[in-house]
Design a protein around this motif. Structure first.
Motif, mmCIF file in Angstrom:
data_model
loop_
_atom_site.group_PDB
_atom_site.id
_atom_site.type_symbol
_atom_site.label_atom_id
_atom_site.label_comp_id
_atom_site.label_asym_id
_atom_site.label_seq_id
_atom_site.Cartn_x
_atom_site.Cartn_y
_atom_site.Cartn_z
ATOM 1 N N LEU A 1 0.825 -1.212 0.000
ATOM 2 C CA LEU A 1 0.000 0.000 0.000
ATOM 3 C C LEU A 1 0.857 1.260 0.000
ATOM 4 O O LEU A 1 0.507 2.259 -0.626
ATOM 5 C CB LEU A 1 -0.931 0.001 1.214
ATOM 6 N N GLY A 2 1.993 1.216 0.712
ATOM 7 C CA GLY A 2 2.876 2.380 0.757
ATOM 8 C C GLY A 2 3.446 2.718 -0.609
ATOM 9 O O GLY A 2 3.588 3.898 -0.962
ATOM 10 N N ARG A 3 3.773 1.700 -1.401
ATOM 11 C CA ARG A 3 4.324 1.946 -2.739
ATOM 12 C C ARG A 3 3.273 2.512 -3.687
ATOM 13 O O ARG A 3 3.577 3.296 -4.567
ATOM 14 C CB ARG A 3 4.877 0.660 -3.323
ATOM 15 N N ASN A 4 2.011 2.087 -3.526
ATOM 16 C CA ASN A 4 0.951 2.491 -4.459
ATOM 17 C C ASN A 4 -0.060 3.448 -3.825
ATOM 18 O O ASN A 4 -1.154 3.617 -4.363
ATOM 19 C CB ASN A 4 0.221 1.248 -4.967
ATOM 20 N N TRP A 5 0.276 4.041 -2.688
ATOM 21 C CA TRP A 5 -0.716 4.829 -1.960
ATOM 22 C C TRP A 5 -1.181 6.046 -2.748
ATOM 23 O O TRP A 5 -2.338 6.427 -2.677
ATOM 24 C CB TRP A 5 -0.159 5.268 -0.606
ATOM 25 N N PHE A 6 -0.291 6.663 -3.513
ATOM 26 C CA PHE A 6 -0.667 7.846 -4.291
ATOM 27 C C PHE A 6 -1.821 7.517 -5.243
ATOM 28 O O PHE A 6 -2.827 8.223 -5.299
ATOM 29 C CB PHE A 6 0.548 8.372 -5.067
ATOM 30 N N TRP A 7 -1.687 6.407 -5.979
ATOM 31 C CA TRP A 7 -2.716 6.038 -6.947
ATOM 32 C C TRP A 7 -3.974 5.530 -6.257
ATOM 33 O O TRP A 7 -5.096 5.821 -6.705
ATOM 34 C CB TRP A 7 -2.182 4.984 -7.914
ATOM 35 N N ILE A 8 -3.809 4.786 -5.185
ATOM 36 C CA ILE A 8 -4.979 4.274 -4.462
ATOM 37 C C ILE A 8 -5.803 5.435 -3.924
ATOM 38 O O ILE A 8 -7.042 5.448 -4.018
ATOM 39 C CB ILE A 8 -4.534 3.323 -3.329
ATOM 40 N N ARG A 9 -5.130 6.436 -3.366
ATOM 41 C CA ARG A 9 -5.838 7.587 -2.806
ATOM 42 C C ARG A 9 -6.614 8.326 -3.896
ATOM 43 O O ARG A 9 -7.775 8.678 -3.699
ATOM 44 C CB ARG A 9 -4.827 8.509 -2.137
#
Length: 197
Positions: free
Chosen positions: A114-122
């Motif tokens: 989640l930390g690696r992809n958090w920008f897109w998930i948000r």
């Protein structure tokens, strides 16, 4: 010689104070001795007493909620919901205090992902929320009529005027703005569209 006199006077006063303390201890009444014993006992069992008081208060609160639900369930739904949410958070705190380190160690791979992809998930969550709100507003406006859009455009006008008259129109926090509007929207839905609200 004067120093010797002062030392003799100081030592004589200390001896007198010690004698007075011994006399006071001997003259303590039976009640004072009993009170000291009770204080010592309470200090020794402080955790058990605190646990017992918490259990009694919790049992009283649970009994009150059950009685309210039995007497009039429709009026006590709010109390029941608040009690269940509070109980959930108390149990959550207890579990995290006892087993929190183990839980976070087990969830570490998910946290890294989640930390690696958090920008897109948000941003995906923001876009989905925005699409859901716009669709709901469009469907609701089609059913209720366009009069209710007046307050929405008033809110947009307020934001535009704030930007227009601001000294630094684009240096304010967009997250704070959107969270505030979202809270107003949620409270408006609760108050205007639900009997509970």
């Amino acid at each position: 010689e004067q120093d010797q006199i002062y030392i003799d006077v100081d030592s004589a006063s200390e001896v007198a104070d010690d004698a007075q303390n011994k006399t006071n201890q001997q003259n303590k009444s039976l009640l004072e001795k009993k009170m000291e014993a009770v204080h010592g006992s309470l200090a020794g069992h402080r955790d058990q007493i605190r646990r017992f008081i918490h259990l009694v208060l919790a049992a009283g609160f649970v009994a009150m909620v059950i009685a309210a639900c039995v007497l009039n369930f429709h009026r006590s739904v709010g109390l029941l919901v608040i009690s269940l949410v509070t109980m959930f958070f108390l149990v959550w705190d207890w579990v995290m205090e006892r087993y929190g380190n183990w839980v976070w160690e087990e969830l570490h791979p998910i946290k890294v992902l989640l930390g690696r992809n958090w920008f897109w998930i948000r941003w995906i969550i923001y876009v989905l929320l925005l699409v859901a709100v716009v669709c709901w507003l469009a469907l609701d406006t089609a059913q209720q009529g366009t009069r209710q859009l007046v307050s929405f455009f008033g809110l947009l006008l307020l934001i535009f005027l704030m930007m227009l008259f601001s000294k630094h129109p684009f240096r304010w926090s967009w997250q704070t703005l959107f969270c505030g509007i979202g809270l107003q929207f949620v409270f408006g839905l609760l108050i205007l569209r639900t009997t509970f609200g």
